[in-house]
Structure formats: structure tokens, C-alpha cells
Design an enzyme around this catalytic site. Structure first.
Site, PDB file in Angstrom:
ATOM      1  N   CYS A 113       0.813  -1.229   0.000  1.00 54.63           N
ATOM      2  CA  CYS A 113       0.000   0.000   0.000  1.00 54.63           C
ATOM      3  C   CYS A 113       0.844   1.275   0.000  1.00 54.63           C
ATOM      4  O   CYS A 113       0.366   2.330  -0.398  1.00 54.63           O
ATOM      5  CB  CYS A 113      -0.953   0.000   1.183  1.00 54.63           C
ATOM      6  SG  CYS A 113      -2.107  -1.374   1.122  1.00 54.63           S
ATOM      7  N   HIS A 248      -3.355   7.329   1.655  1.00 54.81           N
ATOM      8  CA  HIS A 248      -3.758   5.980   1.266  1.00 54.81           C
ATOM      9  C   HIS A 248      -5.159   5.734   1.806  1.00 54.81           C
ATOM     10  O   HIS A 248      -5.461   6.059   2.949  1.00 54.81           O
ATOM     11  CB  HIS A 248      -2.764   4.969   1.849  1.00 54.81           C
ATOM     12  CG  HIS A 248      -3.226   3.560   1.677  1.00 54.81           C
ATOM     13  ND1 HIS A 248      -3.668   3.070   0.464  1.00 54.81           N
ATOM     14  CD2 HIS A 248      -3.334   2.528   2.568  1.00 54.81           C
ATOM     15  CE1 HIS A 248      -4.014   1.803   0.612  1.00 54.81           C
ATOM     16  NE2 HIS A 248      -3.834   1.460   1.869  1.00 54.81           N
ATOM     17  N   ASN A 278     -10.051   0.053  -0.714  1.00 53.49           N
ATOM     18  CA  ASN A 278      -8.584   0.105  -0.598  1.00 53.49           C
ATOM     19  C   ASN A 278      -7.980  -0.505  -1.864  1.00 53.49           C
ATOM     20  O   ASN A 278      -8.088  -1.720  -2.079  1.00 53.49           O
ATOM     21  CB  ASN A 278      -8.170  -0.678   0.653  1.00 53.49           C
ATOM     22  CG  ASN A 278      -6.667  -0.692   0.880  1.00 53.49           C
ATOM     23  OD1 ASN A 278      -5.889  -0.351  -0.020  1.00 53.49           O
ATOM     24  ND2 ASN A 278      -6.257  -1.105   2.059  1.00 53.49           N
TER      25      ASN A 278
END
Ligand code: UT7
Length: 321
Positions: A113, A248, A278
Site C-alpha cells: 500500500c 492511502h 482500498n
């Protein structure tokens, strides 16, 4: 001074949208639980004809068009992904060929990520050292392919997509545009809190995402607050000097908690987790592109990128537009 300036951005999402209600018809979850605990309402999921490289290529072409730059002048492609098309070669080389700029430098970065932050820092260093003049930095993922669709603790959280920026090495004034500072970290001790239980050298399989969500959440707020403070200290700035935070997009509650700790107004935080879920390395450039295209992020703005993910890895970068 030579700085890496963002000249354009682009993004791409799979055609298929999957709502929380659709997931709730397949596993033991509910729209109410997912929205309340994560802020996610829907995600895009790649179809058979969509892969990490096709999404990355579409995002890269959109970024080039936005920048008004010919693909042939791109000398460097750094692509962040944890879901490459193949174990090798790097997905970046597929994108390079697809957009028609063979011959330059192209490689993938694996920091999950935080991948876009790691890719941005790598490209920034290479541009400032003179290895290339123009770069594409891409975050692209098809996490749907590594989810255990029977594990409600993870499968509701992720989506697929890609985002890209065009960077150019430019002589910039002290208060001019460009990447101003970046801080990156990793802590391998936390491997077991967020990982994939397969791989070429262990099981010989692709594996599935495994996460201890509550613990990851706790670490995320602490690590992100620390690294954002490091970047602010580097630049001798306080949180209220930042025009936009592009974080993020893992969980709306993490975004709120981090902004609050830094004294950054919630309306300055770009939120797309509700629409995209996500998307790992793609989430920061995707959110950035959304906020540029809808007119929020403008020339001269101070933009903070930040991310945290498996490894753990985490980082933050401050950019003047
Ligand atoms: O991108 C990398 C970084 N990743 C992250 O930052 C993710 C960080 N973690 C999170 O976002 C949150 O921890 C989650 C969204 C993953 C989970 O939220 P939580 O508030 O920490 O919930 P929890 O894991 O503590 O679970 C609470 C309850 C459990 O039930 P019991 O044990 O209390 O009876 C879970 O079994 O919620 C249950 N649960 C679900 N219920 C309905 C877990 N997943 C679901 C689900 N639907 N999808």
C-alpha cells in the site's frame, strides 16, 4: 535547484462496480457494518479482460494526455504493485511496450500500500540525479485476484484500479513546484499482521491476503502521524500550511484519526475510500487524480501524500504543485 515536478495525472478503474449489498448477498456481512467500520460503499473489480497492466496502461495514457507529453519522451517507468500480471517480467515493462516508449528504464516496486510513495521517491531520486528527464510513476493493482472471498475480514475492504503521474526534472525556485521532501520507513517485524500466504519461493502459489485488522489499524495511526510530523519538521511547517492531504485510502476512520492528530482540517483530506475501497498502491495516485480533475488541487498548492501497508512499510511526501 533541480526538482521533480508533477506535469499530469491519470487514473483507471475496472468497469464493474460491486456494492456492499452485492457482497452481503454472498457472505455474512452488511452494508451497515462496512460503511460504519470503513467508510466503503462500493469498489471496482477487474473483469477477465482487465489486469494490472491494462489498468496501469490506461492510467499512464490518461496522465500523458493530461500533461500534453508524448509517450516517446518517457525515459523511466516506476510501477508500484503487489499484484503484477506475472511473477516476472516487471509489469512496468508491459506498460512501457503498450504505450510505445521501449528502450528506457522500467521496473516494479513492491511496497504494497505504500508502493506509490516508494515509487515516487525512487523516480524523484533518479530524475534529480540526471538518469532520466521524464518519468511515469504508476500505482496499479488487482487485489481482487488475491482476496479470499470467504474471509469477510478482508474481502470487503479492497478494490482494483490504477493511478499515474508524469514527473519531469525541472529547474525550480526555492518556492517553486516539485517534490519537496519524502520520508520512507519499513519494519519487517510486523510481517505477520498483513501479508499474503503464498508466493513463488514459498508455496509456489499466488496466495491470499491475510490481515489482523485491529492491530494494523493501531499501527497505521501511530506510524502515519509520526512520518507526517517528520515531513512537516523537514520543511519547518505546521499542519495548517498543507492545502491537501492525499492519503492511502484504507479506512475512513484512519484518515479522520490521522488528520485530527496533526491538526489538519477534515475538509482538506481527499477521500475516495467510499467509492474505490482500498486499492493498495493505486489508492494515492487515484485519489490525487480525482482531486485534480474536479478542480480541488491547483497550481501552487502544497500536497501531502501518505501511505502505510504490509511489511510494514510507510511513508509521506510533500509536493508543491
Ligand atoms: O492497506 C493497508 C492498511 N490496512 C489497514 O489500514 C486496515 C486497518 N484495519 C481496519 O481498517 C479495521 O481494523 C477493519 C475494517 C479491518 C476492521 O474493523 P474493526 O473495527 O477493527 O473490527 P474488528 O476486526 O475488531 O472486528 C469487529 C467485529 C468482529 O466480530 P466479534 O469478534 O466482535 O464478534 C468481526 O468478526 O466485526 C466482525 N467483522 C465483520 N462483521 C461484518 C469483521 N469483518 C466483518 C464484516 N462484516 N465484513
Amino acid at each position: 535547484m533541480l526538482r521533480s515536478v508533477i506535469k499530469g495525472s491519470g487514473s483507471a478503474l475496472p468497469k464493474r462496480v460491486v456494492t456492499n449489498d452485492e457482497l452481503a448477498s454472498q457472505i455474512d456481512t452488511s452494508d451497515e457494518w462496512i460503511v460504519e467500520r470503513t467508510g466503503i460503499s462500493q469498489r471496482h473489480i477487474a473483469g477477465e479482460d482487465e489486469t494490472t497492466s491494462t489498468l496501469a496502461t490506461d492510467a499512464a495514457l490518461a496522465a500523458l494526455a493530461d500533461a500534453g507529453i508524448d509517450a516517446k519522451s518517457i525515459e523511466l517507468i516506476v510501477l508500484a504493485t503487489a499484484t503484477p500480471d506475472n511473477t516476472f517480467p516487471a509489469t512496468a515493462t508491459k506498460v512501457q511496450h503498450a504505450i510505445g516508449c521501449d528502450g528506457g528504464i522500467a521496473f516494479d516496486v513492491a511496497a504494497v500500500c505504500s508502493g506509490f510513495l516508494y515509487a515516487l521517491a525512487t523516480a524523484d531520486s533518479m530524475l534529480r540525479s540526471g538518469m532520466a528527464k521524464r518519468a511515469l510513476v504508476i500505482g496499479a493493482e488487482t487485489f481482487s485476484r488475491i482476496l479470499d472471498w470467504e474471509d469477510r475480514g478482508t474481502c470487503v475492504l479492497f478494490g482494483d484500479g490504477a493511478g499515474a503521474v508524469v514527473l519531469e526534472a525541472v529547474e525550480s525556485e526555492e518556492d517553486g513546484p516539485g517534490v519537496l521532501t519524502t520520508r520512507l520507513h519499513a519494519d519487517g517485524e510486523q510481517h505477520d499482521l498483513l501479508y499474503v500466504d503464498g508466493g513463488p519461493s514459498t508455496t509456489g502459489t499466488v496466495g491470499h491476503v491475510r490481515m489482523k485488522g485491529r492491530e494494523v489499524f493501531r499501527h497505521a495511526v501511530v506510524n502515519l502521524t509520526d512520518v507526517l510530523n517528520e515531513v512537516l519538521e523537514d520543511m519547518n511547517l505546521s499542519g495548517d500550511a498543507i492545502d491537501w492531504v492525499v492519503p492511502h485510502q484504507a479506512n475512513a476512520r484512519i484518515l479522520d484519526a490521522t488528520a485530527r492528530k496533526l491538526g489538519i482540517a477534515p475538509e482538506k483530506v481527499v477521500v475516495t475510500v467510499d467509492q474505490h475501497a482500498n486499492t493498495s498502491a493505486a489508492s494515492v495516485p487515484l485519489a490525487f487524480d480525482v482531486a485534480r480533475k474536479d478542480g480541488r488541487i491547483k497550481a501552487g498548492d502544497l500536497v501531502m501524500f501518505e501511505a502505510m501497508g504490509g511489511g510494514f512499510t510507510w511513508g509521506a511526501s510533500l509536493v508543491r504543485m
